[in-house]
Enzyme design. Sequence first.
Site, PDB file in Angstrom:
ATOM      1  N   HIS A   1      40.616  38.578  35.477  1.00 24.20           N
ATOM      2  CA  HIS A   1      40.276  39.949  35.867  1.00 24.20           C
ATOM      3  C   HIS A   1      41.347  40.969  35.508  1.00 24.20           C
ATOM      4  O   HIS A   1      41.387  42.052  36.087  1.00 24.20           O
ATOM      5  CB  HIS A   1      39.964  40.000  37.370  1.00 24.20           C
ATOM      6  CG  HIS A   1      38.742  39.204  37.737  1.00 24.20           C
ATOM      7  ND1 HIS A   1      38.470  38.793  39.018  1.00 24.20           N
ATOM      8  CD2 HIS A   1      37.730  38.734  36.979  1.00 24.20           C
ATOM      9  CE1 HIS A   1      37.332  38.104  39.027  1.00 24.20           C
ATOM     10  NE2 HIS A   1      36.876  38.051  37.797  1.00 24.20           N
TER      11      HIS A   1
ATOM     12  N   GLN B   1      41.872  34.751  39.339  1.00 25.00           N
ATOM     13  CA  GLN B   1      41.110  36.002  39.474  1.00 25.00           C
ATOM     14  C   GLN B   1      42.057  37.115  39.906  1.00 25.00           C
ATOM     15  O   GLN B   1      41.666  38.266  39.991  1.00 25.00           O
ATOM     16  CB  GLN B   1      40.015  35.831  40.532  1.00 25.00           C
ATOM     17  CG  GLN B   1      39.004  34.763  40.180  1.00 25.00           C
ATOM     18  CD  GLN B   1      38.124  34.431  41.369  1.00 25.00           C
ATOM     19  OE1 GLN B   1      37.171  35.124  41.670  1.00 25.00           O
ATOM     20  NE2 GLN B   1      38.443  33.355  42.060  1.00 25.00           N
TER      21      GLN B   1
ATOM     22  N   TYR C   1      45.518  51.863  41.934  1.00 23.04           N
ATOM     23  CA  TYR C   1      46.225  50.804  41.197  1.00 23.04           C
ATOM     24  C   TYR C   1      47.731  51.039  41.151  1.00 23.04           C
ATOM     25  O   TYR C   1      48.502  50.075  41.138  1.00 23.04           O
ATOM     26  CB  TYR C   1      45.621  50.611  39.793  1.00 23.04           C
ATOM     27  CG  TYR C   1      44.315  49.863  39.895  1.00 23.04           C
ATOM     28  CD1 TYR C   1      44.304  48.492  40.139  1.00 23.04           C
ATOM     29  CD2 TYR C   1      43.098  50.520  39.835  1.00 23.04           C
ATOM     30  CE1 TYR C   1      43.116  47.805  40.302  1.00 23.04           C
ATOM     31  CE2 TYR C   1      41.897  49.838  39.989  1.00 23.04           C
ATOM     32  CZ  TYR C   1      41.918  48.478  40.218  1.00 23.04           C
ATOM     33  OH  TYR C   1      40.743  47.790  40.389  1.00 23.04           O
TER      34      TYR C   1
ATOM     35  N   GLY D   1      41.958  29.548  47.605  1.00 22.25           N
ATOM     36  CA  GLY D   1      41.897  30.912  48.130  1.00 22.25           C
ATOM     37  C   GLY D   1      40.921  31.838  47.454  1.00 22.25           C
ATOM     38  O   GLY D   1      41.239  32.985  47.187  1.00 22.25           O
ATOM     39  N   THR D   2      39.732  31.329  47.195  1.00 21.41           N
ATOM     40  CA  THR D   2      38.698  32.241  46.674  1.00 21.41           C
ATOM     41  C   THR D   2      37.412  32.032  47.447  1.00 21.41           C
ATOM     42  O   THR D   2      37.045  30.895  47.763  1.00 21.41           O
ATOM     43  CB  THR D   2      38.462  32.056  45.155  1.00 21.41           C
ATOM     44  OG1 THR D   2      37.278  32.766  44.779  1.00 21.41           O
ATOM     45  CG2 THR D   2      38.343  30.606  44.732  1.00 21.41           C
ATOM     46  N   SER D   3      36.747  33.153  47.763  1.00 20.55           N
ATOM     47  CA  SER D   3      35.497  33.066  48.520  1.00 20.55           C
ATOM     48  C   SER D   3      34.376  32.523  47.634  1.00 20.55           C
ATOM     49  O   SER D   3      33.291  32.249  48.125  1.00 20.55           O
ATOM     50  CB  SER D   3      35.124  34.458  49.026  1.00 20.55           C
ATOM     51  OG  SER D   3      35.017  35.344  47.927  1.00 20.55           O
TER      52      SER D   3
ATOM     53  N   VAL E   1      45.157  39.811  39.991  1.00 21.91           N
ATOM     54  CA  VAL E   1      45.755  40.730  39.033  1.00 21.91           C
ATOM     55  C   VAL E   1      47.262  40.832  39.262  1.00 21.91           C
ATOM     56  O   VAL E   1      47.956  41.524  38.527  1.00 21.91           O
ATOM     57  CB  VAL E   1      45.070  42.113  39.115  1.00 21.91           C
ATOM     58  CG1 VAL E   1      43.611  41.983  38.654  1.00 21.91           C
ATOM     59  CG2 VAL E   1      45.105  42.702  40.529  1.00 21.91           C
ATOM     60  N   ASP E   2      47.768  40.127  40.263  1.00 22.79           N
ATOM     61  CA  ASP E   2      49.216  40.101  40.480  1.00 22.79           C
ATOM     62  C   ASP E   2      49.864  39.113  39.506  1.00 22.79           C
ATOM     63  O   ASP E   2      49.176  38.401  38.778  1.00 22.79           O
ATOM     64  CB  ASP E   2      49.532  39.751  41.955  1.00 22.79           C
ATOM     65  CG  ASP E   2      49.096  38.342  42.341  1.00 22.79           C
ATOM     66  OD1 ASP E   2      49.462  37.375  41.632  1.00 22.79           O
ATOM     67  OD2 ASP E   2      48.395  38.179  43.366  1.00 22.79           O
TER      68      ASP E   2
ATOM     69  N   ARG F   1      48.919  49.462  44.308  1.00 20.65           N
ATOM     70  CA  ARG F   1      48.879  47.982  44.196  1.00 20.65           C
ATOM     71  C   ARG F   1      50.074  47.512  43.358  1.00 20.65           C
ATOM     72  O   ARG F   1      50.720  46.529  43.655  1.00 20.65           O
ATOM     73  CB  ARG F   1      47.589  47.479  43.538  1.00 20.65           C
ATOM     74  CG  ARG F   1      46.266  47.923  44.145  1.00 20.65           C
ATOM     75  CD  ARG F   1      45.922  47.165  45.392  1.00 20.65           C
ATOM     76  NE  ARG F   1      46.788  47.479  46.502  1.00 20.65           N
ATOM     77  CZ  ARG F   1      46.778  48.643  47.173  1.00 20.65           C
ATOM     78  NH1 ARG F   1      45.959  49.610  46.851  1.00 20.65           N
ATOM     79  NH2 ARG F   1      47.606  48.841  48.183  1.00 20.65           N
TER      80      ARG F   1
END
Length: 229
Positions: free
Chosen positions: A104, A86, A53, A170-172, A88-89, A56
Amino acid sequence: MKKLVVLTGAGISAESGLKTFRDSNGLWEEHRVEDVATYEAWVRNPALVLEFYNQRRKQLYEVQPNAAHIALAKLEEKFDVQVITQNVDDLHERGGSSQVMHLHGELKKVRSTADPNLVYTLDGWELKLGDKCEKGSQLRPHIVWFGEAVPLIEEAAVLSSQADIFIVIGTSLNVYPAAGLLNYVPGNTPKFLVDPNASPMPWIRNLTIVKEKAGSGVPKIVDELLQKD
Ligand code: NAD
């Protein structure tokens, strides 16, 4: 003002230079998710988790919001916009969005391992073993790890159920419970999905799929919505 709710995933930040993990053979920056983003990993090897982390977080200081983050902020001229991410940035905030819910967690925040209500904004990028909260216990990343409960999910479901327009970017749609939020959106609400790899979802009513990267697809939808409504 119409309520416009946006659900975003790692794909919206890809063009800023932050990798998604499903696009890298299930690895996240060369790591297996089980080794760095679970509570078990934290118990087994906290130094590795902190280092993951830290990297990141360090990377976050080197990247910028892209055209998609910036276009979403423009929607606030005409809509009551709520972003549910979702990610974390902090690229939505830096792109100008004012209402952002981080399902998240957030990379730039840390919290106490003894009291989850003690949340702090970290100075700089590095969290070390031995860094403690005011009650004397180790600080951990303020991240919802895989397998942990998502405290904001009920609030997100209520927001989704109130949406007059819903945009997914942009999410699966593989990570639950976030992926289930689409099910709370009323059937007659217009919905958009921007993802170059989107699959058809015939069971979702009023869904327009835009098979483009966020950097080009999102500004187009935003311009359309700003002109129309
Ligand atoms: P995911 O990795 O499962 O899926 C990413 C999706 O983005 C894919 O469907 C892919 O087709 C799409 N995509 C790739 N490039 C794109 C682009 N340029 N424009 C639009 N779409 C694009 O991501 P997820 O569904 O968000 O789940 C991943 C989890 O991992 C999240 O819960 C998140 O917390 C975490 N994560 C966060 C970040 C970040 O904060 N930037 C990055 C990686 C992973």
